[in-house]
Scaffold this motif. Structure first.
Motif, PDB file in Angstrom:
ATOM      1  N   GLN A 178      67.181  90.792  33.349  1.00 28.24           N
ATOM      2  CA  GLN A 178      66.000  91.139  32.567  1.00 28.24           C
ATOM      3  C   GLN A 178      65.804  92.641  32.504  1.00 28.24           C
ATOM      4  N   TYR A 186      70.327  91.904  19.079  1.00 29.12           N
ATOM      5  CA  TYR A 186      69.351  92.785  18.462  1.00 29.12           C
ATOM      6  C   TYR A 186      68.923  93.852  19.462  1.00 29.12           C
ATOM      7  N   GLN A 246      65.894  96.710  20.312  1.00 30.09           N
ATOM      8  CA  GLN A 246      64.495  97.019  20.008  1.00 30.09           C
ATOM      9  C   GLN A 246      64.043  98.245  20.788  1.00 30.09           C
ATOM     10  N   PHE A 275      68.199  91.906  22.855  1.00 28.63           N
ATOM     11  CA  PHE A 275      68.020  90.464  22.785  1.00 28.63           C
ATOM     12  C   PHE A 275      69.311  89.817  22.271  1.00 28.63           C
ATOM     13  N   THR A 282      67.192  81.382  17.658  1.00 28.39           N
ATOM     14  CA  THR A 282      66.601  81.343  18.991  1.00 28.39           C
ATOM     15  C   THR A 282      67.017  82.576  19.761  1.00 28.39           C
ATOM     16  N   PHE A 283      66.039  83.252  20.365  1.00 30.63           N
ATOM     17  CA  PHE A 283      66.294  84.498  21.077  1.00 30.63           C
ATOM     18  C   PHE A 283      66.238  84.303  22.583  1.00 30.63           C
ATOM     19  N   GLY A 284      66.980  85.152  23.290  1.00 29.72           N
ATOM     20  CA  GLY A 284      66.871  85.224  24.733  1.00 29.72           C
ATOM     21  C   GLY A 284      65.633  86.004  25.131  1.00 29.72           C
ATOM     22  N   ILE A 285      65.428  86.122  26.431  1.00 32.63           N
ATOM     23  CA  ILE A 285      64.210  86.725  26.959  1.00 32.63           C
ATOM     24  C   ILE A 285      64.215  88.247  26.872  1.00 32.63           C
ATOM     25  N   GLY A 286      65.387  88.825  26.632  1.00 31.12           N
ATOM     26  CA  GLY A 286      65.468  90.269  26.490  1.00 31.12           C
ATOM     27  C   GLY A 286      65.890  90.966  27.771  1.00 31.12           C
ATOM     28  N   TYR A 320      57.559  85.433  14.615  1.00 32.04           N
ATOM     29  CA  TYR A 320      57.852  85.295  16.035  1.00 32.04           C
ATOM     30  C   TYR A 320      56.718  85.923  16.839  1.00 32.04           C
ATOM     31  N   GLY A 336      57.767  89.405  29.066  1.00 33.79           N
ATOM     32  CA  GLY A 336      58.571  88.511  29.876  1.00 33.79           C
ATOM     33  C   GLY A 336      58.909  87.182  29.231  1.00 33.79           C
ATOM     34  N   GLN A 337      58.553  87.018  27.956  1.00 31.19           N
ATOM     35  CA  GLN A 337      58.786  85.731  27.284  1.00 31.19           C
ATOM     36  C   GLN A 337      59.770  85.822  26.137  1.00 31.19           C
ATOM     37  N   GLY A 338      60.288  86.976  25.878  1.00 30.27           N
ATOM     38  CA  GLY A 338      61.233  87.080  24.778  1.00 30.27           C
ATOM     39  C   GLY A 338      60.551  86.913  23.435  1.00 30.27           C
ATOM     40  N   LEU A 339      61.323  86.485  22.463  1.00 32.54           N
ATOM     41  CA  LEU A 339      60.826  86.268  21.106  1.00 32.54           C
ATOM     42  C   LEU A 339      60.670  84.770  20.884  1.00 32.54           C
ATOM     43  N   GLU A 340      59.443  84.344  20.733  1.00 28.31           N
ATOM     44  CA  GLU A 340      59.140  82.922  20.563  1.00 28.31           C
ATOM     45  C   GLU A 340      58.993  82.598  19.083  1.00 28.31           C
ATOM     46  N   PHE A 341      59.813  81.691  18.581  1.00 27.09           N
ATOM     47  CA  PHE A 341      59.759  81.291  17.183  1.00 27.09           C
ATOM     48  C   PHE A 341      58.441  80.578  16.891  1.00 27.09           C
TER      49      PHE A 341
END
Lengths: 115, 114
Positions: free
Chosen positions: A9, A36, A38, A89, A104-108, B35, B40-45
């Motif tokens: 993370q 991606y 950011q 991401f 669908t993305f990961g948590i970054g 999104y 801490g949760q990333g990108l939520e669709f």
């Protein structure tokens, strides 16, 4: 339900070093794997992407390695620079038969490159 | 400008109030996504619009959330009776086609619910 698991993370790398970020996916219908980047106060921007028919894609200092059997892919940043400090991401998108649309993305991963 | 535009950039509201967030996609882009980005949760669709097709609302967290897209262009995300857990950055993205490749994101709306 986290379909794309990303680690670490946070990451601190010295200038000139290699930054490595890993992702694992669960859905075998995924067929497009972008990364991606950011910067603070901005929206994510596409950095590099790969399809599962190749095991590696390189663009400048950025490389994606893809392991289809393990359902894992990773981003390698060679010769990391302070300007690379950002949040990264990973993402996955299902193919045509499962409906393209929901990326669908990961948590970054927050990357900091120190001089 | 040629990018995705979101407004307002910041919104502070009181718990229980309704808010509207606006997104202007890139001209000619038929696909539009919302999104939510929490720490801490990333990108939520949240929701996806493609042309004149019925939107994919499967990511909306509750019936307090709704979105519409008028004329295949501008989109509005509405949150009714806001709660503190709604505090987040709401990001809009658009893409040229339906295949979810190369999403162009706006800078987001930072929503703070007090």
């Amino acid at each position: 339900q986290q379909q794309v698991k990303q680690s670490p993370q946070s990451l601190i790398v010295q200038k000139g070093g290699i930054s490595i970020i890993n992702c694992a996916y669960e859905n075998t219908a995924f067929d497009y794997f972008p990364w991606y980047q950011q910067f603070p106060g901005k929206g994510p921007a596409l950095l590099i992407a790969i399809r599962p028919d190749v095991s590696e894609k390189k663009e400048g200092r950025f490389t994606i390695s893809f392991n289809k059997s393990a359902k894992q892919f990773s981003l390698h940043i060679m010769d990391s620079q302070p300007g690379d400090s950002a949040t990264y991401f990973c993402a996955s998108r299902p193919g045509a038969t499962a409906g393209y649309q929901k990326v669908t993305f990961g948590i970054g991963t927050k990357l900091q490159v120190i001089p | 400008g040629a990018g995705v535009s979101q407004s307002p950039s910041n919104k502070v509201t009181e718990k229980g109030k309704d808010v509207e967030l606006r997104c202007d996609p890139i001209s000619g882009h038929t696909a539009l996504y919302w999104y939510r980005q929490s720490l801490g949760q990333g990108l939520e669709f949240l929701i996806y619009f493609q042309g004149n097709s019925a939107p994919d609302k499967s990511g909306l967290p509750s019936d307090r959330f709704s979105a519409e897209r008028t004329g295949g262009s501008v989109s509005t995300l509405t949150i009714q009776r806001t709660q503190q857990e709604d505090s987040a950055v709401y990001l809009c993205a658009s893409s040229r086609g339906s295949q979810g490749e190369k999403l162009f994101f706006g800078s987001g709306t930072q929503l703070s619910v007090l």
